[in-house]
Design a protein around this motif. Structure first.
Motif, PDB file in Angstrom:
ATOM      1  N   ALA A 230       0.836  -1.205   0.000  1.00  0.00           N
ATOM      2  CA  ALA A 230       0.000   0.000   0.000  1.00  0.00           C
ATOM      3  C   ALA A 230       0.869   1.252   0.000  1.00  0.00           C
ATOM      4  CB  ALA A 230      -0.942  -0.004   1.196  1.00  0.00           C
ATOM      5  N   ASP A 231       1.944   1.241   0.798  1.00  0.00           N
ATOM      6  CA  ASP A 231       2.856   2.389   0.840  1.00  0.00           C
ATOM      7  C   ASP A 231       3.520   2.603  -0.517  1.00  0.00           C
ATOM      8  OD1 ASP A 231       2.239   2.860   3.474  1.00  0.00           O
ATOM      9  OD2 ASP A 231       4.046   1.900   4.278  1.00  0.00           O
ATOM     10  N   LEU A 232       3.920   1.500  -1.163  1.00  0.00           N
ATOM     11  CA  LEU A 232       4.536   1.586  -2.480  1.00  0.00           C
ATOM     12  C   LEU A 232       3.560   2.192  -3.487  1.00  0.00           C
ATOM     13  CD1 LEU A 232       7.105   0.801  -4.068  1.00  0.00           C
ATOM     14  CD2 LEU A 232       5.961  -1.340  -4.622  1.00  0.00           C
ATOM     15  N   GLY A 233       2.311   1.744  -3.459  1.00  0.00           N
ATOM     16  CA  GLY A 233       1.295   2.288  -4.355  1.00  0.00           C
ATOM     17  C   GLY A 233       1.036   3.757  -4.087  1.00  0.00           C
TER      18      GLY A 233
ATOM     19  N   ALA B  15       1.658   6.861  -6.675  1.00  0.00           N
ATOM     20  CA  ALA B  15       0.590   7.818  -6.990  1.00  0.00           C
ATOM     21  C   ALA B  15       1.046   9.239  -6.705  1.00  0.00           C
ATOM     22  CB  ALA B  15      -0.668   7.482  -6.186  1.00  0.00           C
ATOM     23  N   GLN B  16       1.769   9.439  -5.626  1.00  0.00           N
ATOM     24  CA  GLN B  16       2.274  10.778  -5.305  1.00  0.00           C
ATOM     25  C   GLN B  16       3.292  11.236  -6.344  1.00  0.00           C
ATOM     26  OE1 GLN B  16       3.616  10.147  -1.296  1.00  0.00           O
ATOM     27  NE2 GLN B  16       1.668  10.818  -0.413  1.00  0.00           N
ATOM     28  N   ALA B  17       4.163  10.324  -6.785  1.00  0.00           N
ATOM     29  CA  ALA B  17       5.155  10.684  -7.806  1.00  0.00           C
ATOM     30  C   ALA B  17       4.467  11.043  -9.123  1.00  0.00           C
ATOM     31  CB  ALA B  17       6.141   9.534  -8.009  1.00  0.00           C
ATOM     32  N   LEU B  18       3.445  10.282  -9.492  1.00  0.00           N
ATOM     33  CA  LEU B  18       2.709  10.575 -10.716  1.00  0.00           C
ATOM     34  C   LEU B  18       1.995  11.921 -10.598  1.00  0.00           C
ATOM     35  CD1 LEU B  18       1.728   9.838 -13.525  1.00  0.00           C
ATOM     36  CD2 LEU B  18      -0.141   8.561 -12.454  1.00  0.00           C
ATOM     37  N   ALA B  19       1.372  12.175  -9.464  1.00  0.00           N
ATOM     38  CA  ALA B  19       0.685  13.451  -9.261  1.00  0.00           C
ATOM     39  C   ALA B  19       1.672  14.612  -9.373  1.00  0.00           C
ATOM     40  CB  ALA B  19      -0.015  13.468  -7.902  1.00  0.00           C
ATOM     41  N   THR B  20       2.867  14.432  -8.852  1.00  0.00           N
ATOM     42  CA  THR B  20       3.898  15.473  -8.943  1.00  0.00           C
ATOM     43  C   THR B  20       4.280  15.705 -10.401  1.00  0.00           C
ATOM     44  OG1 THR B  20       4.727  14.929  -6.752  1.00  0.00           O
ATOM     45  CG2 THR B  20       6.236  16.110  -8.220  1.00  0.00           C
ATOM     46  N   ARG B  21       4.451  14.616 -11.175  1.00  0.00           N
ATOM     47  CA  ARG B  21       4.790  14.757 -12.591  1.00  0.00           C
ATOM     48  C   ARG B  21       3.664  15.442 -13.370  1.00  0.00           C
ATOM     49  NH1 ARG B  21       7.096   9.637 -12.013  1.00  0.00           N
ATOM     50  NH2 ARG B  21       5.412   8.578 -13.084  1.00  0.00           N
ATOM     51  N   LEU B  22       2.417  15.091 -13.054  1.00  0.00           N
ATOM     52  CA  LEU B  22       1.284  15.708 -13.752  1.00  0.00           C
ATOM     53  C   LEU B  22       1.208  17.202 -13.457  1.00  0.00           C
ATOM     54  CD1 LEU B  22      -1.480  12.993 -13.304  1.00  0.00           C
ATOM     55  CD2 LEU B  22      -0.242  13.560 -15.391  1.00  0.00           C
ATOM     56  N   ARG B  23       1.473  17.583 -12.213  1.00  0.00           N
ATOM     57  CA  ARG B  23       1.461  19.008 -11.855  1.00  0.00           C
ATOM     58  C   ARG B  23       2.602  19.760 -12.517  1.00  0.00           C
ATOM     59  NH1 ARG B  23      -0.379  16.998  -6.825  1.00  0.00           N
ATOM     60  NH2 ARG B  23       1.731  16.869  -6.022  1.00  0.00           N
ATOM     61  N   ALA B  24       3.670  19.056 -12.852  1.00  0.00           N
ATOM     62  CA  ALA B  24       4.834  19.707 -13.462  1.00  0.00           C
ATOM     63  C   ALA B  24       4.650  19.969 -14.960  1.00  0.00           C
ATOM     64  CB  ALA B  24       6.089  18.854 -13.237  1.00  0.00           C
TER      65      ALA B  24
ATOM     66  N   ALA C  65      -1.522  12.816 -19.845  1.00  0.00           N
ATOM     67  CA  ALA C  65      -1.326  12.105 -18.578  1.00  0.00           C
ATOM     68  C   ALA C  65      -0.556  10.803 -18.794  1.00  0.00           C
ATOM     69  CB  ALA C  65      -2.670  11.831 -17.917  1.00  0.00           C
ATOM     70  N   ALA C  66      -0.880  10.070 -19.845  1.00  0.00           N
ATOM     71  CA  ALA C  66      -0.232   8.773 -20.098  1.00  0.00           C
ATOM     72  C   ALA C  66       1.250   8.921 -20.395  1.00  0.00           C
ATOM     73  CB  ALA C  66      -0.925   8.055 -21.255  1.00  0.00           C
ATOM     74  N   VAL C  67       1.641   9.972 -21.100  1.00  0.00           N
ATOM     75  CA  VAL C  67       3.058  10.105 -21.450  1.00  0.00           C
ATOM     76  C   VAL C  67       3.894  10.662 -20.304  1.00  0.00           C
ATOM     77  CG1 VAL C  67       2.638  10.204 -23.936  1.00  0.00           C
ATOM     78  CG2 VAL C  67       2.801  12.345 -22.628  1.00  0.00           C
ATOM     79  N   GLN C  68       3.278  10.826 -19.152  1.00  0.00           N
ATOM     80  CA  GLN C  68       4.057  11.175 -17.962  1.00  0.00           C
ATOM     81  C   GLN C  68       4.607   9.923 -17.296  1.00  0.00           C
ATOM     82  OE1 GLN C  68       4.675  14.415 -17.889  1.00  0.00           O
ATOM     83  NE2 GLN C  68       3.238  14.336 -19.610  1.00  0.00           N
ATOM     84  N   TRP C  69       4.221   8.760 -17.810  1.00  0.00           N
ATOM     85  CA  TRP C  69       4.732   7.484 -17.299  1.00  0.00           C
ATOM     86  C   TRP C  69       6.218   7.443 -17.600  1.00  0.00           C
ATOM     87  CZ3 TRP C  69       4.736   2.415 -20.266  1.00  0.00           C
ATOM     88  CH2 TRP C  69       5.042   1.346 -19.428  1.00  0.00           C
ATOM     89  N   GLU C  70       7.003   7.093 -16.623  1.00  0.00           N
ATOM     90  CA  GLU C  70       8.455   7.234 -16.669  1.00  0.00           C
ATOM     91  C   GLU C  70       9.143   6.734 -17.945  1.00  0.00           C
ATOM     92  OE1 GLU C  70      11.684   8.960 -15.845  1.00  0.00           O
ATOM     93  OE2 GLU C  70      10.027   9.174 -14.454  1.00  0.00           O
ATOM     94  N   PRO C  71       8.844   5.580 -18.477  1.00  0.00           N
ATOM     95  CA  PRO C  71       9.566   5.184 -19.697  1.00  0.00           C
ATOM     96  C   PRO C  71       9.266   6.069 -20.909  1.00  0.00           C
ATOM     97  CG  PRO C  71       8.517   3.276 -18.694  1.00  0.00           C
ATOM     98  CD  PRO C  71       8.027   4.485 -17.956  1.00  0.00           C
ATOM     99  N   LEU C  72       8.175   6.829 -20.873  1.00  0.00           N
ATOM    100  CA  LEU C  72       7.767   7.601 -22.044  1.00  0.00           C
ATOM    101  C   LEU C  72       8.057   9.090 -21.962  1.00  0.00           C
ATOM    102  CD1 LEU C  72       4.242   6.093 -22.801  1.00  0.00           C
ATOM    103  CD2 LEU C  72       6.395   5.611 -23.960  1.00  0.00           C
TER     104      LEU C  72
END
Length: 177
Positions: free
Chosen positions: A9-12, A16-25, A93-100
């Motif tokens: 749960a902590d990992l998830g 989610a927090q890292a993704l939210a940070t990337r989306l805000r950026a 949103a999808a292209v904020q996924w790290e490999p992309l």
């Protein structure tokens, strides 16, 4: 067992927090460029749907999907254009996924991703989702599930690629370094 569940749960939550940070950026202009591109790209796709298909997809299928009476060409076009903007925002949103994250910032990457978006959106939306949704609302021309009608699906891929190009290229032009 409890510690494993908590760690998962902590990992998830951390992801989610890292993704939210990337989306805000993502700069507002990048979201806007993709949304405007999605709106513009939806026009030729909609014309292909309206004039290239024997069924009244724009005028009847789209309004029926939202419980509206039809045929209603204006309502169908409003829904279609909304879908174009919504899918373009989902692309950002999808292209904020790290490999992309870097690939869609180049024009070459944008064109390749437009082809990917065209193929994937055809499979997910036209082949899988639409037959189920249209069947559920009683659309009189509901295709079989999965809808693998040829050459219509090749036409759909082409239309979705044409749709995606302005959104992916608009994003790339804003985000390139």
């Amino acid at each position: 067992m409890t510690s494993t569940t908590k760690a998962t749960a902590d990992l998830g939550r951390g992801y989610a927090q890292a993704l939210a940070t990337r989306l805000r950026a993502v700069p507002a202009l990048a979201w806007i460029a993709a949304a405007v591109g999605g709106f513009l790209g939806s026009v030729p796709l909609g014309l292909m749907m309206q004039y290239g298909n024997p069924e009244p997809l724009i005028a009847l299928a789209l309004p029926m999907m939202y419980g509206l009476p039809g045929p209603d060409l204006l309502a169908g076009w409003v829904i279609h254009q909304f879908h174009g903007v919504a899918l373009a925002v989902m692309y950002v949103a999808a292209v904020q996924w790290e490999p992309l994250t870097e690939y869609p910032r180049t024009l070459r990457g944008a064109v390749v991703l437009a082809v990917v978006v065209g193929a994937v959106s055809t499979v997910l939306l036209s082949v899988l989702l639409m037959p189920l949704w249209l069947g559920a609302v009683g659309y009189p021309f509901t295709p079989a599930f999965p809808d693998l009608t040829m050459p219509e699906k090749l036409w759909s891929i082409l239309g979705h690629v044409i749709y995606a190009l302005p959104a992916t290229v608009g994003y790339a032009l804003v985000m390139r370094r």
